[in-house]
Design a protein around this motif. Sequence first.
Motif, PDB file in Angstrom:
ATOM      1  N   GLY A   1     -36.718  -0.092   6.509  1.00  0.00           N
ATOM      2  CA  GLY A   1     -37.982  -0.061   7.247  1.00  0.00           C
ATOM      3  C   GLY A   1     -38.207   1.272   7.939  1.00  0.00           C
ATOM      4  N   LYS A   2     -38.913   1.222   9.041  1.00  0.00           N
ATOM      5  CA  LYS A   2     -39.245   2.427   9.804  1.00  0.00           C
ATOM      6  C   LYS A   2     -38.218   2.649  10.914  1.00  0.00           C
ATOM      7  N   VAL A   3     -38.175   3.888  11.410  1.00  0.00           N
ATOM      8  CA  VAL A   3     -37.209   4.266  12.442  1.00  0.00           C
ATOM      9  C   VAL A   3     -37.936   5.022  13.549  1.00  0.00           C
ATOM     10  N   VAL A   4     -37.615   4.683  14.791  1.00  0.00           N
ATOM     11  CA  VAL A   4     -38.090   5.448  15.944  1.00  0.00           C
ATOM     12  C   VAL A   4     -36.879   5.832  16.789  1.00  0.00           C
ATOM     13  N   VAL A   5     -36.947   6.976  17.441  1.00  0.00           N
ATOM     14  CA  VAL A   5     -35.881   7.426  18.340  1.00  0.00           C
ATOM     15  C   VAL A   5     -36.375   7.262  19.775  1.00  0.00           C
ATOM     16  N   VAL A   6     -35.570   6.586  20.596  1.00  0.00           N
ATOM     17  CA  VAL A   6     -35.952   6.352  21.991  1.00  0.00           C
ATOM     18  C   VAL A   6     -34.793   6.713  22.912  1.00  0.00           C
ATOM     19  N   GLU A   7     -35.120   7.018  24.157  1.00  0.00           N
ATOM     20  CA  GLU A   7     -34.082   7.190  25.168  1.00  0.00           C
ATOM     21  C   GLU A   7     -33.383   5.848  25.379  1.00  0.00           C
ATOM     22  N   GLU A   8     -32.098   5.894  25.634  1.00  0.00           N
ATOM     23  CA  GLU A   8     -31.346   4.641  25.738  1.00  0.00           C
ATOM     24  C   GLU A   8     -31.857   3.743  26.862  1.00  0.00           C
ATOM     25  N   ARG A   9     -32.378   4.320  27.929  1.00  0.00           N
ATOM     26  CA  ARG A   9     -32.876   3.517  29.038  1.00  0.00           C
ATOM     27  C   ARG A   9     -34.048   2.625  28.628  1.00  0.00           C
ATOM     28  N   LEU A  10     -34.660   2.914  27.471  1.00  0.00           N
ATOM     29  CA  LEU A  10     -35.804   2.138  27.003  1.00  0.00           C
ATOM     30  C   LEU A  10     -35.426   1.051  26.007  1.00  0.00           C
ATOM     31  N   MET A  11     -34.121   0.875  25.759  1.00  0.00           N
ATOM     32  CA  MET A  11     -33.702  -0.107  24.765  1.00  0.00           C
ATOM     33  C   MET A  11     -34.062  -1.548  25.155  1.00  0.00           C
ATOM     34  N   ASP A  12     -34.087  -1.857  26.454  1.00  0.00           N
ATOM     35  CA  ASP A  12     -34.498  -3.209  26.858  1.00  0.00           C
ATOM     36  C   ASP A  12     -35.968  -3.449  26.533  1.00  0.00           C
ATOM     37  N   ALA A  13     -36.791  -2.405  26.687  1.00  0.00           N
ATOM     38  CA  ALA A  13     -38.202  -2.525  26.314  1.00  0.00           C
ATOM     39  C   ALA A  13     -38.346  -2.726  24.813  1.00  0.00           C
ATOM     40  N   VAL A  14     -37.496  -2.042  24.030  1.00  0.00           N
ATOM     41  CA  VAL A  14     -37.489  -2.229  22.575  1.00  0.00           C
ATOM     42  C   VAL A  14     -37.144  -3.675  22.240  1.00  0.00           C
ATOM     43  N   THR A  15     -36.152  -4.227  22.940  1.00  0.00           N
ATOM     44  CA  THR A  15     -35.767  -5.622  22.723  1.00  0.00           C
ATOM     45  C   THR A  15     -36.957  -6.546  22.951  1.00  0.00           C
ATOM     46  N   GLY A  16     -37.679  -6.308  24.036  1.00  0.00           N
ATOM     47  CA  GLY A  16     -38.816  -7.164  24.365  1.00  0.00           C
ATOM     48  C   GLY A  16     -39.969  -7.048  23.397  1.00  0.00           C
ATOM     49  N   LEU A  17     -40.109  -5.872  22.772  1.00  0.00           N
ATOM     50  CA  LEU A  17     -41.230  -5.651  21.853  1.00  0.00           C
ATOM     51  C   LEU A  17     -40.855  -5.928  20.406  1.00  0.00           C
TER      52      LEU A  17
ATOM     53  N   PRO B   1     -24.155  -0.485  25.546  1.00  0.00           N
ATOM     54  CA  PRO B   1     -24.538   0.926  25.727  1.00  0.00           C
ATOM     55  C   PRO B   1     -23.578   1.913  25.075  1.00  0.00           C
ATOM     56  N   ILE B   2     -24.079   3.107  24.858  1.00  0.00           N
ATOM     57  CA  ILE B   2     -23.279   4.180  24.273  1.00  0.00           C
ATOM     58  C   ILE B   2     -22.071   4.502  25.153  1.00  0.00           C
ATOM     59  N   SER B   3     -22.237   4.429  26.467  1.00  0.00           N
ATOM     60  CA  SER B   3     -21.132   4.745  27.377  1.00  0.00           C
ATOM     61  C   SER B   3     -19.965   3.783  27.157  1.00  0.00           C
ATOM     62  N   ARG B   4     -20.270   2.569  26.793  1.00  0.00           N
ATOM     63  CA  ARG B   4     -19.213   1.580  26.554  1.00  0.00           C
ATOM     64  C   ARG B   4     -18.522   1.846  25.217  1.00  0.00           C
ATOM     65  N   LEU B   5     -19.282   2.287  24.233  1.00  0.00           N
ATOM     66  CA  LEU B   5     -18.664   2.723  22.978  1.00  0.00           C
ATOM     67  C   LEU B   5     -17.690   3.865  23.264  1.00  0.00           C
ATOM     68  N   GLN B   6     -18.158   4.821  24.054  1.00  0.00           N
ATOM     69  CA  GLN B   6     -17.345   5.989  24.397  1.00  0.00           C
ATOM     70  C   GLN B   6     -16.053   5.575  25.096  1.00  0.00           C
ATOM     71  N   ALA B   7     -16.157   4.589  25.997  1.00  0.00           N
ATOM     72  CA  ALA B   7     -14.991   4.151  26.766  1.00  0.00           C
ATOM     73  C   ALA B   7     -13.906   3.572  25.859  1.00  0.00           C
ATOM     74  N   HIS B   8     -14.317   2.905  24.791  1.00  0.00           N
ATOM     75  CA  HIS B   8     -13.345   2.275  23.897  1.00  0.00           C
ATOM     76  C   HIS B   8     -12.871   3.214  22.789  1.00  0.00           C
ATOM     77  N   LEU B   9     -13.672   4.227  22.475  1.00  0.00           N
ATOM     78  CA  LEU B   9     -13.327   5.102  21.351  1.00  0.00           C
ATOM     79  C   LEU B   9     -12.783   6.455  21.780  1.00  0.00           C
ATOM     80  N   GLY B  10     -12.587   6.637  23.070  1.00  0.00           N
ATOM     81  CA  GLY B  10     -11.920   7.844  23.558  1.00  0.00           C
ATOM     82  C   GLY B  10     -12.670   9.116  23.262  1.00  0.00           C
ATOM     83  N   THR B  11     -12.133   9.935  22.376  1.00  0.00           N
ATOM     84  CA  THR B  11     -12.691  11.264  22.133  1.00  0.00           C
ATOM     85  C   THR B  11     -13.900  11.250  21.191  1.00  0.00           C
ATOM     86  N   ALA B  12     -14.262  10.094  20.677  1.00  0.00           N
ATOM     87  CA  ALA B  12     -15.400  10.022  19.751  1.00  0.00           C
ATOM     88  C   ALA B  12     -16.681  10.449  20.456  1.00  0.00           C
TER      89      ALA B  12
END
Length: 276
Positions: free
Chosen positions: A157-173, A103-114
Motif C-alpha cells: 500500500g501507501k507509506v507516510v513518514v511521521v514523527e514518533e510522537r504522532l503515532m497515537d494519532a495514526v492509531t486513531g486514524l 517506541p523506538i527507545s524501547r527497541l534501543q534499550a533491548h538491542l544495545g548498540t543497534a
Amino acid sequence: MLTGTRIAFIGGGNMAEALLAGLLRKGVAAAEHLTVSDPDGHRRALLAERFGVAVHADNRTAAHGAELVVFCVEPQVLDAVLDEVVSSLQSRPLVISVAAGYPISRLQAHLGTATRLVRAMPNTPSTIGEGVTAVSLAPGLSSEDQDRTRCLFESVGKVVVVEERLMDAVTGLSGSGPAYVFAMIEALADGGVLMGLPRGTAQVLAAQTVAGAARMLLEQGTHPAVLKDRVASPGGTTIAGLSSLEQGRLRATLMSAVTAAAQRSQELGKEESHHL
C-alpha cells in the motif's frame, strides 16, 4: 532497493503474511531470500507451502545473517523476543517493528548498540495490498535504509513518514479507521435496505461507492470538500442527504472517534510502560 536483501520475519502472523505476499507479488524480493519464524507448526507449514520461504521454530535461527529483520509479534511479548534474538543480530541489520505502542527507545534499550531502527504501523487493508503504513525513523537513519523501509511497506500500500510522537494519532486514524469505514458501509447498506433494495445489492452499492470515492480522492488529489460540492447540485438529492448528515453530526462524531482511539492508544502505552 530490496533485491537480493536477506529479510527475516520474526512472527508469522497476518501482517508477516501480508508483507510476504506483497513482496513476492510485486517482485520486490525473491522467496529464497526470505525467512520466517513462528512457534506454530501449522502456521510454518502454511507459509512454506504458500510462499516457498524458509521457516523456523527458532527466532534466532531465522534472524541470523539477515540484513533486514521485521518483528511482527505482539507488543506484550516483544521484550522477550528482542532479548532472545539480540545475539543473532551481530551483522547489525535494519530492524523494523510493527508492534503497536512500542517506541523506538524501547527497541534501543533491548538491542544495545543497534541504531538502524524503524517503528511502523500498517493497517489491516495491507492484507489485500491496499493498506497505508506510517513509519517513524530513528535519528540519523540513512537514506538507503529509509528507502528500504518504504520499499517494504509500499509492497502492501501507501507509506507516510511521521514523527514518533504522532503515532497515537495514526492509531486513531488509519489503525482503527477501517472499523469506522466498515460501520459506515453497513449503515449505508441498511439505508438502501430500508428503501427497498435487496441486502446483497445494497452492500455492493455501498462498498463500491466508498472504494470509488476514496480512489477518486487519492488519484485526483483534490480536497474532499471540492469533490463533495461537485456532487451536490442546488436543491438536489445529495444536498438533502448532506443536510441530514450535518444534523446527525457525522463529521464531529468521526473526529471524536479518531480522538477517542488516539487517547486510548496513549493510555495503553502508559499502562504497558508501567509493567516494565
